[in-house]
Design an enzyme around this catalytic site. Structure first.
Site, PDB file in Angstrom:
ATOM      1  N   GLU A 292     -27.853 -21.781  -2.182  1.00 32.34           N
ATOM      2  CA  GLU A 292     -27.428 -20.900  -3.273  1.00 32.34           C
ATOM      3  C   GLU A 292     -28.526 -20.740  -4.313  1.00 32.34           C
ATOM      4  O   GLU A 292     -28.863 -19.623  -4.711  1.00 32.34           O
ATOM      5  CB  GLU A 292     -26.158 -21.437  -3.927  1.00 32.34           C
ATOM      6  CG  GLU A 292     -25.621 -20.547  -5.051  1.00 32.34           C
ATOM      7  CD  GLU A 292     -25.183 -19.192  -4.539  1.00 32.34           C
ATOM      8  OE1 GLU A 292     -25.890 -18.192  -4.840  1.00 32.34           O
ATOM      9  OE2 GLU A 292     -24.165 -19.109  -3.836  1.00 32.34           O
ATOM     10  N   ASP A 296     -30.470 -17.227  -5.241  1.00 32.73           N
ATOM     11  CA  ASP A 296     -30.338 -16.614  -6.558  1.00 32.73           C
ATOM     12  C   ASP A 296     -31.697 -16.435  -7.228  1.00 32.73           C
ATOM     13  O   ASP A 296     -32.008 -15.369  -7.773  1.00 32.73           O
ATOM     14  CB  ASP A 296     -29.450 -17.474  -7.455  1.00 32.73           C
ATOM     15  CG  ASP A 296     -28.012 -17.531  -6.983  1.00 32.73           C
ATOM     16  OD1 ASP A 296     -27.627 -16.700  -6.143  1.00 32.73           O
ATOM     17  OD2 ASP A 296     -27.277 -18.413  -7.451  1.00 32.73           O
ATOM     18  N   SER A 543     -22.399 -13.864  -3.350  1.00 30.46           N
ATOM     19  CA  SER A 543     -23.303 -14.666  -4.161  1.00 30.46           C
ATOM     20  C   SER A 543     -24.711 -14.112  -4.138  1.00 30.46           C
ATOM     21  O   SER A 543     -25.533 -14.458  -4.986  1.00 30.46           O
ATOM     22  CB  SER A 543     -23.301 -16.122  -3.680  1.00 30.46           C
ATOM     23  OG  SER A 543     -23.627 -16.191  -2.305  1.00 30.46           O
TER      24      SER A 543
END
Length: 640
Positions: A292, A296, A543
């Site tokens: 993650e 990002d 996400s």
């Protein structure tokens, strides 16, 4: 002041003559949704035991929050962009006459268990933990209807605020209440395990998404020039953490001038990342622990280069954190707002467990960035109404300050994490009989920008229409069971329900026509190429969509700041009219409609259904569509 006097009067009546208290007009004030893990109800509390009861007074003016946001965020408002100062926000929403009470809106009174049970129309029990710890509490409680509007929370009641000691060998396996950042939580991007070694170009975007693919898809071409005055924050929850070699590997392939660049760390409640000297995250280095954060930061940093990125790393390794913890860090008043954080959902600091962050919670340690992207969530049904509402109001307050908060809408279509749906009682249930749709939170909050996911269809190009994401993940979307429909989306959502009525009953979703619909907009969420643990892999998820949209809003902020650049050294508060803040009223307005690519194909299945369908106009799969940056930019630049 009248509300405080009423509460004091009720307390005095309860103390002097409990039998005088009318029980027939009580209304349920709070009910625990999920029993605390590891605790067992032991026995009824002794009627003569004394309870130090604390009554938290409700904040004032919260009913005005949506209207106030519309005043500063709707493009037709004469006060568009005139954001508030932090001091004004704190004062405006403080409890009425709070200066009368030194505990910031709290009233304290000692009562017996018997009196408390009569006062709150409940039963108190003693709960026990295998460690030997004990907790006094009740499953739900009620208050007289005529004072319910003045009382926010009463303790001790349904909240469990004990953190018990554990075997030190298990500490690093312990999850925080929301499981945010944990590899077994269902959070974070998904992978199909594919390793990438093919040559990548715009011709392969249907198989491999890169920064260039996103620039081409969304006409996203902009080099920032006002980076010193702008800010973009990415929230991560420990133990999720990026790896520095992964960033450099990604930069080497897609933005070589950025090799060696790192985000600016804001450590919240002991949050650390392994790139820094004070290394804490050494549990593991694999997709589940680094995917993650790598995703990002790799895309946010490249798409906004040379804009510095602020990393809001939240929670220690032992306890972790919940959403409220990062909000505490950017707004000191939120730490005590309406009773403070929820021990069932958030990290409670200082953390006295071995290896924990043993300092006071991080309150007001950083200014809120102008844009914040959060690629985490939870099932709405796992949050109490009070917890969700308290937090949602904070996003509204940040909007008044001029901060845009984006949340991913979820990756399981109309189902919750892990494909779990709800039973008829609105509780997460993985049994075949559970068929109710399971909306996600905080994406269902009316004061955040909820971001869904799209995909380039196989064989299509960046010039062809996308569809709702149906590869590996399904774009989260639907209707809230907690939050009412905000005024800014009334026309769009009402039109969807009228023209394209979903073929589902009230037993399956909130079809009242009065509920908040989400997502608000979307961006590609399939086949992202990321560097992870020394190799390239494909990942999927909303996400990925959220930080991409956040990057575009950050560049729009840059253009607005550059257009009206003030004198060197001018304070931030003098620039509050230049950045966007809460963008939902604008993106739902008719003048912005042509700036989005309408997505009209695809569904978001779940709960043994096909879910909702992407149609012309807004839909609970892809929202108003995907952004066309070059069309959005002049619209925002044309606003005051």
């Amino acid at each position: 002041m009248r509300g405080i006097l009423q509460v004091l009067a009720i307390c005095s009546v309860a103390l002097a003559a409990p039998s005088q208290l009318e029980r027939g007009n009580h209304v349920v004030h709070e009910r625990r949704t999920i029993e605390p893990i590891g605790w067992v109800q032991s026995h009824r509390a002794d009627a003569d035991d004394i309870i130090p009861m604390r009554v938290g007074m409700k904040q004032q003016n919260l009913h005005m929050l949506e209207d106030l946001l519309m005043d500063v965020a709707h493009p037709d408002s004469p006060t568009y962009g005139q954001h508030w100062t932090p001091e004004r926000v704190a004062d405006f929403f403080a409890p009425s006459e709070s200066t009368t009470f030194p505990q910031q809106g709290w009233i304290e009174v000692n009562v017996t268990v018997a009196t408390a049970e009569r006062l709150l129309d409940t039963e108190y029990h003693v709960y026990k933990h295998p460690s030997g710890a004990k907790q006094l509490g009740c499953h739900s409680y009620s208050v007289p209807e005529h004072i319910s509007d003045h009382v926010e929370i009463i303790k001790p009641t349904v909240h469990f605020n004990h953190r018990v000691s554990e075997d030190p060998t298990r500490l690093r396996k312990r999850a925080n209440p929301n499981h945010l950042g944990q590899p077994f939580s269902g959070q974070g991007p998904k992978t199909n395990g594919a390793k990438i070694d093919a040559a990548l170009s715009l011709a392969t975007c249907d198989q491999f998404i890169t920064p260039d693919c996103l620039r081409a898809l969304y006409n996203f071409h902009y080099t920032p020039v006002a980076t010193a005055k702008n800010s973009y924050g990415i929230v991560e929850f420990t133990p999720q953490a990026f790896l520095a070699p992964d960033l450099d590997q990604f930069f080497t392939n897609f933005s070589s001038k950025q090799i060696g660049q790192r985000p600016t760390l804001v450590s919240i409640d002991g949050g650390k990342s392994p790139v820094y000297l004070c290394v804490v995250q050494t549990i593991a280095q694999n997709f589940n622990f680094n995917g993650e954060s790598d995703l990002d930061l790799e895309y946010a940093m490249v798409l906004t280069n040379p804009q510095p990125i602020t990393l809001l790393q939240t929670g220690d390794l032992v306890e972790g954190a919940g959403f409220d913890n990062w909000l505490d860090a950017v707004d000191a008043s939120f730490c005590t707002f309406q009773g403070g954080d929820d021990p069932n959902q958030d990290g409670i600091y200082p953390d006295t467990l071995p290896g924990g962050f043993n300092q006071p919670e991080s309150c007001g340690i950083a200014k809120p960035p102008f844009v914040v992207s959060v690629s985490y969530g939870q099932d709405e049904g796992t949050a109490t109404h009070r917890y969700a509402t308290r937090q949602c109001n904070e996003y509204g307050k940040l909007g008044l300050l001029g901060t845009t908060v984006l949340y991913s809408s979820g990756d399981n279509g109309v189902a919750g994490f892990g494909g779990v749906c709800q039973n008829s009682s609105g509780v997460d249930d993985d049994s075949p009989d559970a068929v109710r749709f399971n909306p996600g939170f905080p994406g269902s909050c009316s004061f955040v920008v909820s971001v869904g996911a799209t995909q380039i269809n196989s064989g299509a190009t960046v010039n062809d229409p996308e569809s709702a994401c149906e590869r590996v993940i399904f774009s989260g979307g639907g209707f809230s069971d907690i939050f009412p429909m905000p005024s800014y989306q009334k026309t769009a959502v009402t039109n969807f329900l009228k023209v394209h009525p979903p073929p589902y009953s009230a037993a399956q979703f909130n079809n009242s026509g009065k509920a908040r619909g989400f997502p608000d907009l979307s961006a590609n969420g399939a086949n992202y190429v990321i560097a992870i643990n020394g190799q390239f892999e494909l990942v999927f998820g909303t996400s990925a969509s959220s930080p991409v949209v956040g990057s575009m809003i950050t560049m729009i902020n840059d253009a607005r700041i550059a257009k009206r650049k003030g004198p060197v050294g001018e304070f931030r508060d003098l620039f509050i009219e230049l950045y966007e803040g809460f963008i939902n009223p604008a993106i739902y307005s008719s003048k912005f409609a042509h700036a989005f690519n309408d997505i009209t194909t695809g569904t978001n299945p779940g709960c043994a259904t096909d879910g909702f369908t992407a149609v012309k106009g807004w839909d609970p799969v892809t929202g108003v569509g995907t952004p066309n940056f070059q069309k959005l930019l002049p619209l925002f630049l044309g606003l005051p």
